[in-house]
Design a protein around this motif. Sequence first.
Motif, PDB file in Angstrom:
ATOM      1  N   ALA A  40      43.931  43.505  46.620  1.00  0.00           N
ATOM      2  CA  ALA A  40      43.085  43.117  47.597  1.00  0.00           C
ATOM      3  C   ALA A  40      41.697  43.547  47.006  1.00  0.00           C
ATOM      4  O   ALA A  40      40.727  42.695  47.449  1.00  0.00           O
ATOM      5  N   ALA A  41      41.693  44.697  46.638  1.00  0.00           N
ATOM      6  CA  ALA A  41      40.070  45.086  46.165  1.00  0.00           C
ATOM      7  C   ALA A  41      39.536  43.990  45.267  1.00  0.00           C
ATOM      8  O   ALA A  41      38.433  43.809  45.230  1.00  0.00           O
ATOM      9  N   LEU A  42      40.318  43.699  44.199  1.00  0.00           N
ATOM     10  CA  LEU A  42      39.925  42.737  43.157  1.00  0.00           C
ATOM     11  C   LEU A  42      39.415  41.395  43.667  1.00  0.00           C
ATOM     12  O   LEU A  42      38.424  41.060  43.503  1.00  0.00           O
ATOM     13  N   ALA A  43      40.289  40.858  44.620  1.00  0.00           N
ATOM     14  CA  ALA A  43      40.058  39.818  45.378  1.00  0.00           C
ATOM     15  C   ALA A  43      38.947  39.669  46.038  1.00  0.00           C
ATOM     16  O   ALA A  43      38.070  38.764  46.008  1.00  0.00           O
ATOM     17  N   SER A  98      36.242  41.567  45.562  1.00  0.00           N
ATOM     18  CA  SER A  98      35.020  41.775  44.821  1.00  0.00           C
ATOM     19  C   SER A  98      34.668  40.218  43.999  1.00  0.00           C
ATOM     20  O   SER A  98      33.781  40.098  43.774  1.00  0.00           O
ATOM     21  N   GLN A  99      35.726  39.596  44.149  1.00  0.00           N
ATOM     22  CA  GLN A  99      35.514  37.923  43.685  1.00  0.00           C
ATOM     23  C   GLN A  99      35.368  36.976  44.965  1.00  0.00           C
ATOM     24  O   GLN A  99      35.341  35.804  44.489  1.00  0.00           O
ATOM     25  N   HIS A 100      35.246  37.548  46.132  1.00  0.00           N
ATOM     26  CA  HIS A 100      35.049  36.836  47.256  1.00  0.00           C
ATOM     27  C   HIS A 100      36.075  35.798  47.416  1.00  0.00           C
ATOM     28  O   HIS A 100      35.632  34.507  47.721  1.00  0.00           O
ATOM     29  N   MET A 101      37.362  36.036  47.280  1.00  0.00           N
ATOM     30  CA  MET A 101      38.441  35.141  47.462  1.00  0.00           C
ATOM     31  C   MET A 101      39.606  35.962  48.229  1.00  0.00           C
ATOM     32  O   MET A 101      39.599  37.294  48.255  1.00  0.00           O
ATOM     33  N   SER A 102      40.619  35.435  48.500  1.00  0.00           N
ATOM     34  CA  SER A 102      41.688  35.918  49.172  1.00  0.00           C
ATOM     35  C   SER A 102      42.894  36.495  48.300  1.00  0.00           C
ATOM     36  O   SER A 102      42.746  35.921  47.261  1.00  0.00           O
ATOM     37  N   ALA A 103      43.569  37.468  48.534  1.00  0.00           N
ATOM     38  CA  ALA A 103      44.463  38.015  47.521  1.00  0.00           C
ATOM     39  C   ALA A 103      45.287  36.833  47.303  1.00  0.00           C
ATOM     40  O   ALA A 103      45.799  37.035  45.956  1.00  0.00           O
ATOM     41  N   ARG A 104      45.800  36.089  48.044  1.00  0.00           N
ATOM     42  CA  ARG A 104      46.849  35.252  48.062  1.00  0.00           C
ATOM     43  C   ARG A 104      45.873  34.038  46.706  1.00  0.00           C
ATOM     44  O   ARG A 104      47.020  33.617  45.910  1.00  0.00           O
ATOM     45  N   SER A 105      44.752  33.670  47.028  1.00  0.00           N
ATOM     46  CA  SER A 105      44.415  32.724  46.046  1.00  0.00           C
ATOM     47  C   SER A 105      44.186  33.543  44.703  1.00  0.00           C
ATOM     48  O   SER A 105      44.509  32.606  43.651  1.00  0.00           O
ATOM     49  N   GLN A 156      46.015  35.715  43.403  1.00  0.00           N
ATOM     50  CA  GLN A 156      47.566  35.879  42.901  1.00  0.00           C
ATOM     51  C   GLN A 156      47.886  34.711  42.316  1.00  0.00           C
ATOM     52  O   GLN A 156      48.579  34.330  41.121  1.00  0.00           O
ATOM     53  N   ARG A 157      47.547  33.444  43.244  1.00  0.00           N
ATOM     54  CA  ARG A 157      48.032  32.200  42.610  1.00  0.00           C
ATOM     55  C   ARG A 157      47.320  31.877  41.507  1.00  0.00           C
ATOM     56  O   ARG A 157      48.009  31.169  40.414  1.00  0.00           O
ATOM     57  N   ARG A 158      45.920  31.934  41.225  1.00  0.00           N
ATOM     58  CA  ARG A 158      45.227  31.778  40.103  1.00  0.00           C
ATOM     59  C   ARG A 158      45.590  32.504  38.786  1.00  0.00           C
ATOM     60  O   ARG A 158      45.726  31.912  37.787  1.00  0.00           O
ATOM     61  N   LEU A 159      46.019  33.832  38.823  1.00  0.00           N
ATOM     62  CA  LEU A 159      46.772  34.682  37.964  1.00  0.00           C
ATOM     63  C   LEU A 159      47.853  34.213  37.349  1.00  0.00           C
ATOM     64  O   LEU A 159      48.319  34.140  36.388  1.00  0.00           O
ATOM     65  N   ALA A 160      48.732  33.642  38.510  1.00  0.00           N
ATOM     66  CA  ALA A 160      50.007  33.087  37.995  1.00  0.00           C
ATOM     67  C   ALA A 160      49.669  31.881  37.014  1.00  0.00           C
ATOM     68  O   ALA A 160      50.761  31.542  36.317  1.00  0.00           O
ATOM     69  N   GLU A 161      48.660  30.909  37.259  1.00  0.00           N
ATOM     70  CA  GLU A 161      48.529  29.940  36.626  1.00  0.00           C
ATOM     71  C   GLU A 161      48.135  30.072  35.484  1.00  0.00           C
ATOM     72  O   GLU A 161      48.423  29.331  34.311  1.00  0.00           O
ATOM     73  N   SER A 190      50.444  38.437  36.238  1.00  0.00           N
ATOM     74  CA  SER A 190      50.416  39.086  37.466  1.00  0.00           C
ATOM     75  C   SER A 190      49.293  40.111  37.628  1.00  0.00           C
ATOM     76  O   SER A 190      48.890  40.312  36.168  1.00  0.00           O
ATOM     77  N   PHE A 191      48.878  40.536  38.522  1.00  0.00           N
ATOM     78  CA  PHE A 191      47.901  41.369  39.048  1.00  0.00           C
ATOM     79  C   PHE A 191      48.378  42.754  38.139  1.00  0.00           C
ATOM     80  O   PHE A 191      47.557  43.358  37.540  1.00  0.00           O
ATOM     81  N   GLN A 192      49.895  43.022  38.269  1.00  0.00           N
ATOM     82  CA  GLN A 192      49.842  44.483  37.745  1.00  0.00           C
ATOM     83  C   GLN A 192      49.814  44.286  36.195  1.00  0.00           C
ATOM     84  O   GLN A 192      49.523  45.480  35.422  1.00  0.00           O
ATOM     85  N   GLN A 193      50.349  43.117  35.618  1.00  0.00           N
ATOM     86  CA  GLN A 193      49.993  43.136  34.245  1.00  0.00           C
ATOM     87  C   GLN A 193      48.608  43.020  33.634  1.00  0.00           C
ATOM     88  O   GLN A 193      48.194  43.523  32.700  1.00  0.00           O
ATOM     89  N   LEU A 194      47.836  42.716  34.192  1.00  0.00           N
ATOM     90  CA  LEU A 194      46.253  42.515  34.121  1.00  0.00           C
ATOM     91  C   LEU A 194      45.886  44.020  34.215  1.00  0.00           C
ATOM     92  O   LEU A 194      44.934  44.264  33.379  1.00  0.00           O
ATOM     93  N   LEU A 195      46.136  44.566  35.366  1.00  0.00           N
ATOM     94  CA  LEU A 195      45.834  46.069  35.520  1.00  0.00           C
ATOM     95  C   LEU A 195      46.084  46.986  34.405  1.00  0.00           C
ATOM     96  O   LEU A 195      45.561  47.690  33.976  1.00  0.00           O
ATOM     97  N   ASP A 196      47.413  46.924  34.109  1.00  0.00           N
ATOM     98  CA  ASP A 196      48.368  47.581  33.107  1.00  0.00           C
ATOM     99  C   ASP A 196      47.646  47.603  31.547  1.00  0.00           C
ATOM    100  O   ASP A 196      46.969  48.334  30.732  1.00  0.00           O
TER     101      ASP A 196
END
Length: 332
Positions: A245-248, A250-257, A259-264, A268-274
């Motif tokens: 949610a915090a990253l979304a 900061s990018q002026h988008m919803s968490a769902r959006s 998450q979908r763009r990361l999946a594309e 996943s967000f956790q992989q990006l963070l780790d």
Amino acid sequence: MVDTRIASTYVQLLFEYLQGQGLDPVQLLGPAPGADEHFVSLPTWQRMLRRVDALEQRPALGLRIAEGVAARHFGVVGYAALACSTLAEALLRLERHHVAVYDVNPATIHEQAGCLVIEWGVERGRPGALVDETAIASLVQLARDMTGRCLPVQAVDFVNPAPADVRPYRDFFGGEVRFDRPTTRVVIAPTYLALPLRKSDPALLALLDQQAEALLARVAALPAAVDHWRRALVPLIREGRMSLAALADSQHMSARSLQRRLAEQGMSFQQLLDRTRQHLAEGHLREPSLDLAEIALLLGYSEQSAFTRAFKAWTGESPAQWRKLRQSEASS
């Protein structure tokens, strides 16, 4: 006392105080700690303070030393506190990471009668009036520096006997000051806890982010969108706001959006963070001037042990083992 220590930046603060008095700190106390010395032992610090106190023969040395304190004297912990939005958040962050600055007696924070109470017991011994007064006055002065307000405290308690003249203490703290108490405490009225921080060192915060981004630039290239999100994580990690949610936001988008763009991008967000944390950790570990506790803080961990567990899961080695091996490789 058991093996205890304080950050070498406190010695820097003392040296600056002596220079301001027209004295040569090296001649009086010997050389300052080296760049790779993150801590000095408590006995060393006690000897330094006693030497200056004997020279000046004036009351309230710790209060005078503390008047020059700034975030940099608290190291990375101080800079991280500046990233908080309110004084209450900054004090909580300082309490969580106090061992990276003042590893003497453990600190606890609790609420009492609507006030915030920061309290130190005597489980590991009594370091003495000079040490206690310098530490407590420095914390209060840092709060004033961060808020830009000369805020008075509600009350201050010390475990040590009262000095001959208590007026300098009442003048400095602006509230009730008591001695011969069972614990050392600072009581802050709720009025001040919501004060915004003035972010007195934005250049230093920006430097931390620039250094982190430089570390990320050295690792394998990623698709432009993923690299952008990875870089956007840098200040969020430092501020401890590591959520989708915090990253979304900061990018002026919803968490769902997001998450979908990361999946594309197959992530996943956790992989990006780790992965971001791992790359930053490896870069920081190559910098000998950073202590492991400081690195843990820069990566958003509340405890060094949590950082150690995560790093071992990523690499199969503890941070200390990883650093030692890379240092050996570099010197061979």
